[in-house]
Design a protein around this motif. Structure first.
Motif, PDB file in Angstrom:
ATOM      1  N   GLN A 144       0.548  -1.307  -0.072  1.00 47.25           N
ATOM      2  CA  GLN A 144       0.177  -0.365   0.386  1.00 47.25           C
ATOM      3  C   GLN A 144       0.937   1.508   0.119  1.00 47.25           C
ATOM      4  O   GLN A 144      -0.023   2.281  -0.114  1.00 47.25           O
ATOM      5  CB  GLN A 144      -1.014   0.195   1.204  1.00 47.25           C
ATOM      6  N   GLN A 145       2.046   0.960   0.250  1.00 46.02           N
ATOM      7  CA  GLN A 145       2.842   1.904   0.046  1.00 46.02           C
ATOM      8  C   GLN A 145       3.385   2.205   1.544  1.00 46.02           C
ATOM      9  O   GLN A 145       3.615   4.143   1.564  1.00 46.02           O
ATOM     10  CB  GLN A 145       3.204   3.139  -1.256  1.00 46.02           C
ATOM     11  N   LYS A 194      -1.514  11.650   0.843  1.00 48.07           N
ATOM     12  CA  LYS A 194      -3.186  11.128   0.396  1.00 48.07           C
ATOM     13  C   LYS A 194      -4.299  12.131   1.467  1.00 48.07           C
ATOM     14  O   LYS A 194      -3.854  12.075   2.544  1.00 48.07           O
ATOM     15  CB  LYS A 194      -3.338   9.970   0.267  1.00 48.07           C
ATOM     16  N   VAL A 220       2.152   7.966   2.013  1.00 45.76           N
ATOM     17  CA  VAL A 220       2.877   6.622   1.632  1.00 45.76           C
ATOM     18  C   VAL A 220       4.452   7.600   1.424  1.00 45.76           C
ATOM     19  O   VAL A 220       3.956   8.733   0.608  1.00 45.76           O
ATOM     20  CB  VAL A 220       1.931   6.892   0.150  1.00 45.76           C
ATOM     21  N   VAL A 222       6.012   7.242  -2.765  1.00 50.03           N
ATOM     22  CA  VAL A 222       6.421   7.361  -4.425  1.00 50.03           C
ATOM     23  C   VAL A 222       7.816   7.232  -4.817  1.00 50.03           C
ATOM     24  O   VAL A 222       8.161   8.211  -4.599  1.00 50.03           O
ATOM     25  CB  VAL A 222       5.283   7.811  -5.149  1.00 50.03           C
ATOM     26  N   GLN A 231       1.693   8.376 -10.156  1.00 49.48           N
ATOM     27  CA  GLN A 231       1.496   7.065  -8.592  1.00 49.48           C
ATOM     28  C   GLN A 231       0.121   8.065  -8.026  1.00 49.48           C
ATOM     29  O   GLN A 231      -0.190   7.178  -7.124  1.00 49.48           O
ATOM     30  CB  GLN A 231       2.571   7.535  -8.435  1.00 49.48           C
ATOM     31  N   SER A 235      -2.470   6.225  -5.964  1.00 53.22           N
ATOM     32  CA  SER A 235      -2.937   5.609  -4.431  1.00 53.22           C
ATOM     33  C   SER A 235      -4.127   5.746  -4.000  1.00 53.22           C
ATOM     34  O   SER A 235      -4.667   5.251  -3.635  1.00 53.22           O
ATOM     35  CB  SER A 235      -1.370   5.963  -3.869  1.00 53.22           C
ATOM     36  N   SER A 238      -6.966   3.599  -4.829  1.00 55.51           N
ATOM     37  CA  SER A 238      -7.033   3.258  -4.448  1.00 55.51           C
ATOM     38  C   SER A 238      -7.687   2.912  -3.520  1.00 55.51           C
ATOM     39  O   SER A 238      -8.209   1.784  -2.983  1.00 55.51           O
ATOM     40  CB  SER A 238      -5.600   1.928  -5.022  1.00 55.51           C
ATOM     41  N   THR A 241      -4.606   3.889   3.360  1.00 62.62           N
ATOM     42  CA  THR A 241      -3.832   2.297   3.589  1.00 62.62           C
ATOM     43  C   THR A 241      -4.560   2.030   5.531  1.00 62.62           C
ATOM     44  O   THR A 241      -5.500   1.967   5.868  1.00 62.62           O
ATOM     45  CB  THR A 241      -2.478   3.130   4.296  1.00 62.62           C
TER      46      THR A 241
END
Length: 614
Positions: A144-145, A194, A220, A222, A231, A235, A238, A241
C-alpha cells in the motif's frame, strides 16, 4: 532490491546516470561483489541530489554471477518505471513471477552479500550459484506504499543459474519486492500525503466546529522521478492504508480507476484533467466535489502547479474544483491559521500574543483563566479559540472555562490522586470535535480521559496493548489521530494511534485508541512534542548516549524532508501548529522563545507552557 552507495570502490558498468537540470552527473563508488570469499558490503556513495535521474545498464556479456547480482541491485535504484532493465538480470520465469511492487525493504547501509560455499561455486563447469543478501533493517514500505520502521537482521537467499546454450548467468530465485539502502531510498522515494475524510468526526452542535468534514493526511511513499503525480493519484483512488482505513472514508466509488495509463500533466492554466472510468460517473455532484477536493489536497503537497482539478468520465465532464472552493468542501488542519499563541505568564494566568507577530507583550485572555481565578501550571485552548482548559499549579486539578469576559471557573472537571506533581495531570489537549483530552499519570490509577464538549463526566479511553504510562497527549487537527508520549522502564517514546469512537447520539461514547506504533524508534527519551503539519510532528528528544535535539518526524516514523530547527538548550515544552508558516515556540530556561522561518531563536518574554490551539 538495490544497493546503497556510500564510499568508493571499483566501478562496475552496471548503469549510466544522467541528470534532470544541467548536465551529466556520474555516480562513482559502486563496489563489485566478490566471486567468492567472506561477507562484503555493497558500498554506496553519499546521498545524491533528489533530481538526479539514474538509468540502469543491462547485464554485460559473460558477466560473472557476482556482477549479475550487483547489477541487479544497482538497477533497482534507477528510475526505470517498470524495472524492465532489472528484469533482464532474471531468467524468463523469474521475471514473470517477481513482484517488485509488493514491498521495499530499507537497510541501514545497503545490502551486503555472503557467498554460499556449501551450495555451489561459480567456475567454468558449474551452472548454479547461491548468495545470501544481508543487512540491518531500517524500515519497510508495504504494497500500500505505507512506511513502517523496522529493526533486526535481514537475510534473504538469491540463486543464479547458467543457461547451457548461451552460458549467461541469470537470477532464477529471489525474494519478492525490492531492497535498498537508506540513502538510496531517500534519493529514490518521496513522501506524499493522500487525503481522505474522517468518518467518525461529524461536527457536534455547540462545539464550535466547522460544518465541513475534516480531511486526514495518509502518508505514502512514491518513486520520486517516476511520475510521482500519477502514482499519487492512483494510490489515492485505490483507498486508504490499513492504518487509517477504519476511521476514514473516500468519496471515490468502489471500482473507480484512471481511464488510461497516460501520465497526468497540468495544463498551462494549472488545471489537471483526471480521466476516470465509468464507476466515477455514479457519484453525485456533492460526492464529485469531495473527490476533487481529495485530489486537489493530495496534488498540492506534490507540486504548486495544480490550482484546479477537473474530473471526466468518457466524454462527460463530471465536475471541477479550484482552490477557492476546496476549503468550503472540507477543512484541513494545515489550512487553519490560529489567531493567537497562548502561554502562562509569571502570575500563572493564561495570556496570548497574536500568532505569527513580533509582539513581546502578551494580553490576558478574557474570562476566569485570564483573571487569575486559579494559578495555572499548563493550558490548552480549543481549536475555535472560544474555550480553554487549565491544570492547577500543583497539577492536581483540571478546569475549563469560556474565553469571554465574565466567564466563571466553577468546580474542577477532574482531580488527580497522584502523590507528586509528576504523578498527576499532564497538559490537556482539545480535538477537532470540541472534546477535551487529558492523561492522569497517577501510578496507582493511570488513565487517559476525555470530556465530551469539554464538560460533564470523564470517559476513560481504552488503550489495548499499551505497555507503559501516558505522560502527555496531543490530538491531531483531523480528530482521528493522537500522539502519546509513553514511559516504560525510564524511557519515553512517542507513539501514534488512531481514535475509534462507538456509541449512538445521546449516549456516552466508547473511545478506543488502537494501532499504536512508535514514531521515534531511535530516541530513548522524548521530552516534548507537538503537531507541526497534517502528518508531521516536532519532537524534543535524546538518542541513547546523545544530547537533547529538536527535529521533525512523520506519523509513520520516517524523517520528513524538512530543515532541522536551530539548536536550543534546556527545552522543556514546545508548540507548533499544523499551519507550517507559523514559528515554533518553546519554553526554555524560564523564557518563552520563538523561531521565525530562516532565523535564530528569539526571546519573547518570561512565561511557561506555550501552546497553539489544539
Amino acid at each position: 532490491m538495490g544497493a546503497d552507495r556510500e564510499g568508493s570502490g571499483r566501478r562496475t558498468p552496471t548503469r549510466a546516470v544522467t541528470y534532470a537540470v544541467c548536465g551529466v552527473v556520474l555516480l562513482g563508488g559502486c563496489a563489485s561483489m566478490p566471486d567468492n570469499g567472506d561477507l562484503r558490503g555493497v558500498e554506496s556513495t553519499p546521498r545524491q541530489d533528489p533530481q538526479v535521474r539514474v538509468f540502469a545498464m543491462p547485464p554485460a556479456e559473460d558477466a560473472a554471477p557476482s556482477v549479475i547480482v550487483q547489477g541487479f541491485l544497482e538497477a533497482l535504484t534507477s528510475n526505470d518505471p517498470q524495472y524492465e532493465t532489472a528484469r533482464k538480470y532474471l531468467t524468463g520465469d523469474a521475471a514473470k513471477t517477481w513482484r517488485p511492487e509488493r514491498s521495499t525493504t530499507v537497510l541501514e547501509g545497503g545490502a551486503g552479500t555472503e557467498a554460499d560455499h556449501s551450495a555451489s561455486r561459480a567456475d567454468a563447469d558449474d551452472y548454479s550459484y547461491s548468495v545470501m543478501l544481508t543487512g540491518t533493517r531500517v524500515a519497510t514500505v508495504d504494497a500500500q506504499q505505507s512506511y513502517s520502521p523496522a529493526a533486526g537482521e535481514y537475510r534473504e537467499p538469491v540463486h543464479l543459474s547458467r543457461d547451457p546454450k548461451s552460458r549467461q548467468w541469470r537470477i532464477d530465485r529471489l525474494p519478492q519486492g525490492v531492497v535498498m539502502g537508506k540513502s538510496d531510498f531517500q534519493r529514490t522515494y518521496m513522501s506524499v500525503n493522500k487525503y481522505y475524510f474522517a468518518s467518525d468526526t461529524a461536527p457536534k452542535a455547540g462545539a464550535g466546529t466547522s460544518e465541513q468534514p475534516a480531511v486526514v493526511a495518509d502518508p505514502v511513499y512514491v518513486r520520486r522521478l517516476v511520475d510521482p503525480l500519477t502514482q499519487a493519484v492512483r494510490s489515492l483512488i485505490s483507498g486508504p492504508t490499513s492504518l487509517l482505513g477504519p476511521v476514514v472514508r473516500s468519496s471515490f466509488p468502489t471500482g473507480t480507476e484512471l481511464a488510461d495509463d497516460d501520465p497526468l500533466t497540468p495544463d498551462d492554466r494549472n488545471t489537471l484533467k483526471v480521466p476516470l472510468n465509468a464507476k466515477a460517473a455514479e457519484a453525485g455532484a456533492d460526492k464529485c466535489d469531495e473527490m476533487a477536493a481529495q485530489l486537489l489536497f493530495t496534488l498540492q503537497n506534490i507540486t504548486p502547479a495544480v490550482d484546479e482539478v477537473e474530473l471526466t468520465s468518457g466524454n462527460k465532464r463530471l465536475c471541477s474544483l479550484g482552490e477557492d472552493r476546496a476549503e468550503a468542501v472540507a477543512t484541513r488542519g494545515s489550512a487553519q491559521r490560529p489567531d493567537y499563541l497562548y502561554f502562562v505568564d509569571s502570575n500563572h494566568r493564561l495570556v496570548r500574543i497574536a500568532a505569527g507577530s513580533t509582539a513581546t507583550h502578551p494580553e490576558a485572555v478574557p474570562g476566569a483563566l485570564g483573571e487569575g481565578a486559579k494559578a495555572l501550571r499548563s493550558v490548552a485552548v480549543s481549536r475555535d479559540e472560544r474555550s480553554a482548559a487549565g491544570i492547577g499549579l500543583d497539577s492536581k486539578t483540571l478546569y475549563a472555562a469560556s474565553l469571554v469576559p465574565g466567564s466563571s471557573l466553577g468546580d474542577p472537571l477532574l482531580v488527580s490522586e497522584g502523590r507528586t506533581e509528576e504523578d498527576r495531570l499532564a497538559p490537556p489537549s482539545w480535538d477537532a470535535q470540541g472534546d477535551l483530552w487529558v492523561a492522569d499519570r497517577d501510578p496507582e490509577n493511570p488513565r487517559l480521559l476525555f470530556f465530551e464538549k469539554g464538560a460533564g463526566e470523564p470517559v476513560q479511553v481504552r488503550l489495548p496493548g499499551l505497555d507503559g504510562r501516558v505522560q502527555s497527549v496531543r490530538v491531531a487537527a483531523d480528530g482521528v489521530r493522537i500522539a502519546l508520549v509513553v514511559e516504560k522502564k525510564g524511557e519515553r517514546s512517542l507513539l501514534i494511534g488512531r481514535i475509534e469512537r462507538d456509541g449512538r447520539t445521546g449516549e456516552q461514547p466508547a473511545v478506543t485508541v488502537v494501532g499504536l506504533r512508535s514514531a521515534t524508534p531511535e530516541l530513548e527519551e522524548v521530552t516534548a512534542m507537538s503537531w507541526a503539519g497534517d502528518s508531521r510532528l516536532v519532537v524534543v528528544g535524546r538518542e541513547r548516549g546523545g544530547v537533547q535535539q529538536i527535529g521533525y518526524v512523520q506519523v509513520d516514523g520516517s524523517t520528513p524532508e524538512a530543515s532541522v530547527p536551530a539548536a536550543l538548550t534546556g527545552v522543556k515544552e514546545i508548540a507548533a501548529t499544523e499551519d507550517e508558516r507559523l514559528p515554533l515556540v518553546a519554553y526554555s530556561e524560564d523564557l518563552i522563545v520563538r523561531l521565525p522561518a530562516g532565523m535564530q531563536w528569539q526571546k519573547v518574554t518570561k512565561g511557561t507552557a506555550p501552546v497553539y490551539p489544539g
